[in-house]
Design a protein around this motif. Structure first.
Motif, short mmCIF file in Angstrom:
data_model
loop_
_atom_site.label_atom_id
_atom_site.label_comp_id
_atom_site.label_asym_id
_atom_site.label_seq_id
_atom_site.Cartn_x
_atom_site.Cartn_y
_atom_site.Cartn_z
N ILE A 156 35.33 78.94 25.01
CA ILE A 156 34.40 80.03 25.34
C ILE A 156 34.69 81.23 24.44
N ARG A 185 32.12 82.97 21.85
CA ARG A 185 31.46 84.22 22.24
C ARG A 185 32.31 85.46 22.05
N VAL A 211 33.80 86.26 32.66
CA VAL A 211 32.94 85.30 33.36
C VAL A 211 31.59 85.92 33.71
N LEU A 214 28.70 85.04 31.29
CA LEU A 214 28.23 83.66 31.18
C LEU A 214 26.93 83.53 31.97
N ASP A 215 25.86 84.07 31.42
CA ASP A 215 24.61 84.05 32.18
C ASP A 215 23.45 83.60 31.30
N LEU A 216 23.73 82.68 30.39
CA LEU A 216 22.66 82.20 29.53
C LEU A 216 21.65 81.38 30.31
N MET A 217 22.13 80.74 31.39
CA MET A 217 21.22 79.89 32.15
C MET A 217 20.68 80.66 33.34
N LYS A 218 19.43 80.42 33.62
CA LYS A 218 18.77 81.10 34.73
C LYS A 218 19.42 80.71 36.05
N LEU A 219 19.63 81.69 36.90
CA LEU A 219 20.21 81.36 38.20
C LEU A 219 19.13 81.01 39.20
#
Lengths: 501, 101
Positions: B84, B88, B93, B96-101
């Protein structure tokens, strides 16, 4: 040596040998050769056959005598580490079948990984060995070791496409939440150990013997109940039951499409089986204490999974949320105790097969290495490749529980089990959620058959018109065939699972 | 045998670990907090082993297994955190929000 029985641990031995051979062959042979990968598939196939041999051996040994799932081994002197019964044999057959299909169906991923492909194959073998260890363990130490063997291998697999940013994020999320859940699970084991004085389930000094011999509690009963609750939390995380499901959508979406089927289907089989072994194997006399917890978890999973899946725009995320709902359906049969195990097995077997098929389609359509699988890629799939679209539609209708597909028979079974235990409200919620669930399954079908294709890729590339060919074609055809076969003639499988306890 | 002190120590360590997992931003510190939780389990295991007078010494054996598994887990964990960080330039932590929640 004659005291050591190798058949129960045969699959693990074969898989470990296979993993070592694959790794060593990859180092010594020419880098471009791929034939070492066949060793992995063969090892999984042999393990599958060995589990089947375990089943036949048990048929031979136990002819005429019925052993109750909950009373086995109490009389024996030993405290066995592993137990070979029809429950573990059937679980082994299922786990190795899934791992085999997951490896063969995603052979494209192994090929694109180049020389790291050997590590991937070895990790799949180790994960399968760990998952099988969870279901054959009769000792909480071995249960934990199996859980960790599988989990650690799967953390690495989740991050295997390491240059993709979503992949490393998926691995870290899986790892942090997974190790957190493992620690909670361990605290539960410690408290159960305090309450019962043993970490062995069967055997003379085991947990079962403790309950059957008019227990003189070492400590207050509260410590035992807290321990059971914490163990349920740890295993509920592994099967992604709400409210412990948050990791699943992100991990599935971020990991390479080709590697998700083992992560999703294999872990669900082993987790549900281990939960059944712990609750119904070790604590059958405490069913009045744990059944309400499980019922609540099932209700939450069904609601959260169904509502969550409706709002998704990505097939992998949608499948993750639908997996939460399916975990809920399976948990709702737990409240019936040992009598619910056959219906859990039927549901689990058919669901896992459908899930492997669906993720193989995803890896064909979205590419084996890619993370995201937006709905746009599925629009007009029927025009581009009719067979893939029809197979995907089969899986979707099967998971949705349409009659004449395997999922319907499974749903009837689990709801019947919950009904017989008197949990009518749970069945009512499950039925409503099943109908609501049709919305998102049918949406995929509508997208594939009735929408015009929206293609980001140039026409003519492999992703633009995925073809059913090679390993993936074999896996998709087999899983789709089984989904329809067990939907129309479920009796052979029903007869098998009736004995699988 | 009075084991209350050991159980209190175990419970306190476990709670500190849970708090750390939930509140820390740095992935390495989250990892450390998980290790605290495992240490708490070890203390409990050994204490209950003595309390139960277990002839098989199940609790002590379990503690040894937990230590070994924890080491393996840290190895994988640090490798993932390094990955990681290399991708980046940060091990936070929250990012780490590249993916939609």
């Amino acid at each position: 040596m004659e005291n050591i029985a190798f058949l129960p641990i045969g699959p693990e031995v074969i898989l470990l040998i296979g993993a070592v051979i694959v790794l060593m062959a990859a180092v010594t042979l020419d880098q471009d050769r791929r034939d070492w990968g066949v060793v992995g598939a063969i090892a999984l196939l042999v393990a599958f056959l060995l589990s089947w041999a375990q089943w036949l051996r048990l048929d031979y040994l136990e002819r005429g005598q019925e052993l109750a799932f909950s009373a086995r081994g109490v009389e024996s002197i030993h405290m066995p580490m592993v137990v070979m019964d029809r429950f573990s044999a059937f679980a082994g057959v299922l786990i190795f079948l899934i791992a085999f299909l997951a490896l063969v169906g995603n052979w494209g991923l192994v090929k694109t990984l180049g020389k790291r492909g050997a590590e991937y194959v070895a990790l799949v073998l180790l994960a399968a060995a760990g998952l099988h260890m969870m279901v054959i363990s009769s000792n909480l130490i071995l249960l934990f070791m199996g859980l960790e063997t599988a989990s650690i291998a799967l953390y690495v697999i989740a991050g295997f496409a390491r240059v993709e940013r979503n992949s490393d994020e998926s691995a870290l999320k899986y790892f942090l939440l997974g190790s957190f859940a493992s620690a909670i699970f361990l605290y539960g084991i410690a408290l159960v150990y305090a309450g019962t004085g043993s970490i062995s389930i069967y055997g003379s000094g085991g947990i079962l013997a403790f309950f059957s011999s008019q227990p003189v509690a070492v400590l207050e009963v509260g410590i035992l109940l807290t321990g059971i609750a914490l163990m349920i939390v740890g295993l509920a995380f592994k099967v992604s039951a709400a409210p412990f499901h948050q990791w699943a959508p992100d991990v599935y979406q971020g990991a390479a499409s080709g590697s998700v089927s083992l992560m999703a289907a294999g872990v669900k089989v082993a987790g549900i089986a281990a939960l059944a072994r712990v609750l119904m194997g070790a604590f059958p006399s405490r069913i009045d204490d744990w059944a309400p917890i499980i019922a609540l978890l099932a209700l939450l999973s069904i609601i959260v999974g169904t509502v969550g899946a409706i709002g998704q725009g990505d097939v992998k995320r949608m499948l993750a949320y639908s997996g939460v709902a399916h975990a809920g359906f399976m948990l709702s049969a737990f409240v019936a105790g040992v009598g619910g195990i056959p219906s859990i097995w039927f549901y689990l077997a058919t669901y896992a097969v459908q899930l492997v098929g669906a993720f193989t389609v995803v890896s064909l359509v979205s590419g084996v290495r890619s993370g995201a699988s937006p709905f746009d890629q599925y629009k007009g799939l029927f025009e581009r490749s009719p067979w893939v679209a029809m197979a995907m539609a089969t899986f979707m209708l099967g998971m949705g529980g349409i009659p004449f597909f395997a999922g319907f028979v499974g749903k009837v079974g689990v709801f019947g089990a919950a009904m017989s235990a008197g949990y009518t409200w749970l069945v009512a919620a499950g039925l409503i959620a099943s109908i609501a669930g049709l919305f998102f399954y049918l949406r995929i079908v509508v997208l594939m058959f009735f929408e015009a294709p929206v293609m980001a890729e140039a026409p003519g590339t492999a992703t633009a018109a995925p073809r059913l060919a090679g390993g993936a074609g074999f896996v998709i055809a087999l899983t789709a065939g089984l989904t329809i076969l067990f939907g129309i003639i479920p009796w052979p499988l029903l007869n098998i699972v009736k004995n699988a306890l | 045998m009075i084991i209350n002190q050991f159980l209190l120590l175990g419970a306190a360590l476990f709670s500190i670990g849970v708090y750390g997992v939930l509140s820390r931003r740095n992935a390495v510190l989250v990892l450390l907090s998980v290790e605290l939780m495992l240490a708490a389990v070890n203390i409990n295991m050994v204490a209950f082993d003595r309390l139960n007078q277990d002839v098989m010494a199940g609790g002590q054996v379990f503690a040894l297994f937990i230590i070994a598994v924890a080491a393996a887990e840290v190895g994988i964990g640090i490798a993932i955190v390094l990955l990681i960080f290399r991708n980046r330039r940060s091990a936070n932590v929250d990012e780490l929000d590249l993916m939609k929640l």
